[in-house]
Scaffold this motif. Structure first.
Motif, mmCIF file in Angstrom:
data_model
loop_
_atom_site.group_PDB
_atom_site.id
_atom_site.type_symbol
_atom_site.label_atom_id
_atom_site.label_comp_id
_atom_site.label_asym_id
_atom_site.label_seq_id
_atom_site.Cartn_x
_atom_site.Cartn_y
_atom_site.Cartn_z
ATOM 1 N N TYR A 72 61.173 -8.895 82.188
ATOM 2 C CA TYR A 72 60.286 -8.867 83.355
ATOM 3 C C TYR A 72 59.948 -7.415 83.714
ATOM 4 O O TYR A 72 58.783 -7.067 83.904
ATOM 5 N N SER A 73 60.974 -6.571 83.768
ATOM 6 C CA SER A 73 60.757 -5.162 84.127
ATOM 7 C C SER A 73 59.959 -4.412 83.074
ATOM 8 O O SER A 73 59.014 -3.684 83.394
ATOM 9 N N TRP A 76 56.264 -5.488 83.067
ATOM 10 C CA TRP A 76 55.632 -5.661 84.370
ATOM 11 C C TRP A 76 54.150 -5.263 84.418
ATOM 12 O O TRP A 76 53.338 -6.012 84.975
ATOM 13 N N PRO A 77 53.737 -4.115 83.847
ATOM 14 C CA PRO A 77 52.306 -3.768 83.948
ATOM 15 C C PRO A 77 51.387 -4.873 83.398
ATOM 16 O O PRO A 77 50.417 -5.251 84.051
ATOM 17 N N LEU A 79 52.300 -8.076 82.811
ATOM 18 C CA LEU A 79 52.544 -9.324 83.558
ATOM 19 C C LEU A 79 51.748 -9.349 84.864
ATOM 20 O O LEU A 79 51.188 -10.390 85.237
ATOM 21 N N SER A 80 51.681 -8.216 85.539
ATOM 22 C CA SER A 80 50.935 -8.184 86.808
ATOM 23 C C SER A 80 49.433 -8.352 86.560
ATOM 24 O O SER A 80 48.734 -9.021 87.333
ATOM 25 N N ARG A 81 48.951 -7.784 85.457
ATOM 26 C CA ARG A 81 47.536 -7.955 85.104
ATOM 27 C C ARG A 81 47.242 -9.412 84.736
ATOM 28 O O ARG A 81 46.216 -9.979 85.131
ATOM 29 N N GLU A 83 48.909 -12.002 85.813
ATOM 30 C CA GLU A 83 48.942 -12.770 87.067
ATOM 31 C C GLU A 83 47.602 -12.674 87.788
ATOM 32 O O GLU A 83 47.082 -13.676 88.302
ATOM 33 N N ALA A 84 47.013 -11.482 87.823
ATOM 34 C CA ALA A 84 45.720 -11.309 88.495
ATOM 35 C C ALA A 84 44.621 -12.110 87.794
ATOM 36 O O ALA A 84 43.716 -12.645 88.445
ATOM 37 N N ASP A 89 52.541 -16.863 88.506
ATOM 38 C CA ASP A 89 53.649 -15.979 88.850
ATOM 39 C C ASP A 89 54.341 -15.489 87.571
ATOM 40 O O ASP A 89 54.766 -16.299 86.743
ATOM 41 N N PRO A 90 54.475 -14.160 87.388
ATOM 42 C CA PRO A 90 55.141 -13.635 86.189
ATOM 43 C C PRO A 90 56.565 -14.166 85.996
ATOM 44 O O PRO A 90 57.002 -14.330 84.854
#
Length: 201
Positions: A72-73, A76-77, A79-81, A83-84, A89-90
């Protein structure tokens, strides 16, 4: 049965070169049949729901959780993109990835085309497995290499453990390189899982 499969594949628009590269060389996989027969429900006088806590403690280990947090960590970059883009949810994406393949370490070693043809031949869910066999051939027509098409004895493949028909419809490019590789690229697998969930509503 091979001639029948070839006819079905031609009717579905599979390239003749793909048909000739695969179908004449198929063999029945007895291990696939054994595993499928072991999954058949046993007759019983009633159904009871097993205790969830015993399932949870057996399947959701501290190692799985710790490795999930690290994935997850580190991702993250992207995963957040993702999600958008997909609205998923990641944490859900990583949880599915962890549970399905232990973060890509257990994806299955069965030759997908041989396994699916065997299950079609066996006949318990013939139409379903024949359709998935044709979908796997279509993945090859799209450029997926035969050696990549490995998976579970029942035909699930790649990091998200998609059936071939799902891979055809919903695999997605998660790293922006223009190709959705759910067999070797985690970010593509994440986007594909998110796309699957969005498609399912």
């Amino acid at each position: 049965y091979k001639a029948y499969l070839s006819g079905r594949a031609r009717s579905a628009g599979v390239r003749e070169a793909t048909i000739q590269a695969v179908i004449p060389y198929l063999r029945v996989n007895s291990r696939v049949m054994q595993l499928d027969q072991a999954q058949r429900p046993l007759p019983s006088s009633g159904y009871y729901a097993p205790n969830f806590s015993s399932y949870l403690s057996k399947h959701i280990t501290s190692s799985l959780i710790n490795r999930g947090q690290a994935r997850y960590s580190s991702h993250w970059p992207n995963l957040s993109r993702i999600e958008a883009t997909y609205g998923v949810d990641p944490a859900v994406i990583i949880a599915i990835y962890g549970k399905e393949t232990s973060y890509g370490t257990v994806t299955g070693s069965f030759d997908l085309l041989e396994a699916l043809a065997t299950l079609g031949y066996e006949g318990r869910r013939r139409s379903f497995f024949e359709d998935e066999f044709i979908a796997a051939l279509k993945l090859m027509d799209q450029g997926v290499q035969r050696w990549q098409l490995k998976g579970s004895y029942a035909g699930a493949t790649g990091y998200p453990q998609f059936m071939p028909s799902v891979a055809l419809r919903l695999r997605s490019d998660g790293n922006g390189d223009g190709y959705a590789d759910i067999w070797r690229n985690e970010d593509d697998a994440f986007a594909s899982i998110a796309n699957y969930l969005r498609d399912a509503g």
